[in-house]
Motif scaffolding. Sequence first.
Motif, PDB file in Angstrom:
ATOM      1  N   MET A 212      53.934  59.352 -12.926  1.00  0.00           N
ATOM      2  CA  MET A 212      55.074  59.122 -12.029  1.00  0.00           C
ATOM      3  C   MET A 212      55.470  60.407 -11.303  1.00  0.00           C
ATOM      4  O   MET A 212      55.663  61.434 -11.940  1.00  0.00           O
ATOM      5  CB  MET A 212      56.297  58.640 -12.846  1.00  0.00           C
ATOM      6  CG  MET A 212      56.410  57.127 -12.977  1.00  0.00           C
ATOM      7  SD  MET A 212      56.788  56.326 -11.409  1.00  0.00           S
ATOM      8  CE  MET A 212      58.565  56.610 -11.278  1.00  0.00           C
ATOM      9  N   PRO A 213      55.596  60.330  -9.968  1.00  0.00           N
ATOM     10  CA  PRO A 213      56.059  61.525  -9.253  1.00  0.00           C
ATOM     11  C   PRO A 213      57.499  61.855  -9.637  1.00  0.00           C
ATOM     12  O   PRO A 213      58.322  60.950  -9.757  1.00  0.00           O
ATOM     13  CB  PRO A 213      55.954  61.119  -7.782  1.00  0.00           C
ATOM     14  CG  PRO A 213      55.822  59.644  -7.762  1.00  0.00           C
ATOM     15  CD  PRO A 213      55.298  59.213  -9.087  1.00  0.00           C
ATOM     16  N   SER A 214      57.771  63.125  -9.855  1.00  0.00           N
ATOM     17  CA  SER A 214      59.119  63.506 -10.265  1.00  0.00           C
ATOM     18  C   SER A 214      59.956  64.043  -9.117  1.00  0.00           C
ATOM     19  O   SER A 214      61.131  64.321  -9.274  1.00  0.00           O
ATOM     20  CB  SER A 214      59.052  64.538 -11.389  1.00  0.00           C
ATOM     21  OG  SER A 214      58.280  65.627 -10.972  1.00  0.00           O
ATOM     22  N   VAL A 215      59.326  64.215  -7.946  1.00  0.00           N
ATOM     23  CA  VAL A 215      60.046  64.711  -6.773  1.00  0.00           C
ATOM     24  C   VAL A 215      59.908  63.674  -5.651  1.00  0.00           C
ATOM     25  O   VAL A 215      58.806  63.176  -5.409  1.00  0.00           O
ATOM     26  CB  VAL A 215      59.473  66.074  -6.296  1.00  0.00           C
ATOM     27  CG1 VAL A 215      60.247  66.604  -5.110  1.00  0.00           C
ATOM     28  CG2 VAL A 215      59.466  67.083  -7.438  1.00  0.00           C
ATOM     29  N   ALA A 216      61.026  63.350  -4.988  1.00  0.00           N
ATOM     30  CA  ALA A 216      60.996  62.330  -3.927  1.00  0.00           C
ATOM     31  C   ALA A 216      60.285  62.853  -2.688  1.00  0.00           C
ATOM     32  O   ALA A 216      60.490  64.008  -2.282  1.00  0.00           O
ATOM     33  CB  ALA A 216      62.419  61.914  -3.570  1.00  0.00           C
ATOM     34  N   GLU A 217      59.466  62.004  -2.081  1.00  0.00           N
ATOM     35  CA  GLU A 217      58.850  62.344  -0.800  1.00  0.00           C
ATOM     36  C   GLU A 217      59.885  62.179   0.306  1.00  0.00           C
ATOM     37  O   GLU A 217      60.756  61.311   0.223  1.00  0.00           O
ATOM     38  CB  GLU A 217      57.679  61.400  -0.504  1.00  0.00           C
ATOM     39  CG  GLU A 217      56.378  61.812  -1.143  1.00  0.00           C
ATOM     40  CD  GLU A 217      55.200  60.989  -0.630  1.00  0.00           C
ATOM     41  OE1 GLU A 217      54.438  61.498   0.204  1.00  0.00           O
ATOM     42  OE2 GLU A 217      55.059  59.849  -1.069  1.00  0.00           O
ATOM     43  N   LEU A 218      59.770  62.981   1.363  1.00  0.00           N
ATOM     44  CA  LEU A 218      60.664  62.828   2.509  1.00  0.00           C
ATOM     45  C   LEU A 218      60.399  61.484   3.176  1.00  0.00           C
ATOM     46  O   LEU A 218      59.238  61.059   3.285  1.00  0.00           O
ATOM     47  CB  LEU A 218      60.421  63.937   3.538  1.00  0.00           C
ATOM     48  CG  LEU A 218      60.721  65.375   3.122  1.00  0.00           C
ATOM     49  CD1 LEU A 218      60.549  66.300   4.330  1.00  0.00           C
ATOM     50  CD2 LEU A 218      62.114  65.509   2.546  1.00  0.00           C
ATOM     51  N   ASN A 219      61.458  60.815   3.634  1.00  0.00           N
ATOM     52  CA  ASN A 219      61.253  59.596   4.412  1.00  0.00           C
ATOM     53  C   ASN A 219      60.990  59.984   5.877  1.00  0.00           C
ATOM     54  O   ASN A 219      61.020  61.160   6.230  1.00  0.00           O
ATOM     55  CB  ASN A 219      62.442  58.635   4.253  1.00  0.00           C
ATOM     56  CG  ASN A 219      63.731  59.222   4.785  1.00  0.00           C
ATOM     57  OD1 ASN A 219      63.715  59.965   5.772  1.00  0.00           O
ATOM     58  ND2 ASN A 219      64.843  58.908   4.152  1.00  0.00           N
ATOM     59  N   GLU A 220      60.720  58.973   6.701  1.00  0.00           N
ATOM     60  CA  GLU A 220      60.339  59.219   8.096  1.00  0.00           C
ATOM     61  C   GLU A 220      61.385  60.060   8.839  1.00  0.00           C
ATOM     62  O   GLU A 220      61.065  61.003   9.564  1.00  0.00           O
ATOM     63  CB  GLU A 220      60.123  57.869   8.790  1.00  0.00           C
ATOM     64  CG  GLU A 220      59.464  57.965  10.147  1.00  0.00           C
ATOM     65  CD  GLU A 220      58.116  58.682  10.103  1.00  0.00           C
ATOM     66  OE1 GLU A 220      57.359  58.472   9.122  1.00  0.00           O
ATOM     67  OE2 GLU A 220      57.825  59.456  11.036  1.00  0.00           O
ATOM     68  N   LYS A 221      62.648  59.723   8.624  1.00  0.00           N
ATOM     69  CA  LYS A 221      63.737  60.417   9.318  1.00  0.00           C
ATOM     70  C   LYS A 221      63.824  61.890   8.869  1.00  0.00           C
ATOM     71  O   LYS A 221      63.973  62.801   9.688  1.00  0.00           O
ATOM     72  CB  LYS A 221      65.054  59.689   9.010  1.00  0.00           C
ATOM     73  CG  LYS A 221      66.133  59.887  10.041  1.00  0.00           C
ATOM     74  CD  LYS A 221      67.339  59.006   9.729  1.00  0.00           C
ATOM     75  CE  LYS A 221      68.591  59.612  10.333  1.00  0.00           C
ATOM     76  NZ  LYS A 221      69.809  59.084   9.714  1.00  0.00           N
ATOM     77  N   GLU A 222      63.714  62.118   7.590  1.00  0.00           N
ATOM     78  CA  GLU A 222      63.767  63.489   7.049  1.00  0.00           C
ATOM     79  C   GLU A 222      62.570  64.311   7.525  1.00  0.00           C
ATOM     80  O   GLU A 222      62.686  65.502   7.816  1.00  0.00           O
ATOM     81  CB  GLU A 222      63.791  63.427   5.514  1.00  0.00           C
ATOM     82  CG  GLU A 222      65.069  62.862   4.951  1.00  0.00           C
ATOM     83  CD  GLU A 222      64.959  62.519   3.471  1.00  0.00           C
ATOM     84  OE1 GLU A 222      65.988  62.629   2.773  1.00  0.00           O
ATOM     85  OE2 GLU A 222      63.872  62.120   3.004  1.00  0.00           O
TER      86      GLU A 222
END
Length: 100
Positions: A1-11
């Motif tokens: 499981m990834p522990s860091v969130a990926e940036l969304n399109e807007k970010e």
Amino acid sequence: MPSVAELNEKERESLLADHPDWELAREGKAIKRTFQFGDFSEAWGFMSRVALLADAQDHHPEWFNVYAKVEITLTTHDAGTSGGLSQRDATMARAIDGLL
Ligand SMILES: C[C@H](O)[C@H](O)[C@H]1CNC2=NC(N)=NC(=O)C2=N1
């Protein structure tokens, strides 16, 4: 499981707008910038300062240096399924830009 969130399109878009010298790489899973200095000593001095930042942030660049040129790629190993762009990359890009 990834522990860091990926940036969304807007970010992701706002990161590139804030840091126009960086470009997406690896199908959006990384950002990359090329730096051109006057000579090797300047390039190495810059890399030394980036190295200190990287250790302080516990976020380390992938980089390539030839003489006065330094290419830096930022990605987060712990984001997405096999690495991705996260806020940690945005923070690091801002700090690196701040050295110039
Ligand atoms: C255990 C340690 O905190 C992690 O491996 C850190 C170290 N440096 C890192 N650097 C980068 N670029 N991405 C990471 O996900 C990362 N994780």
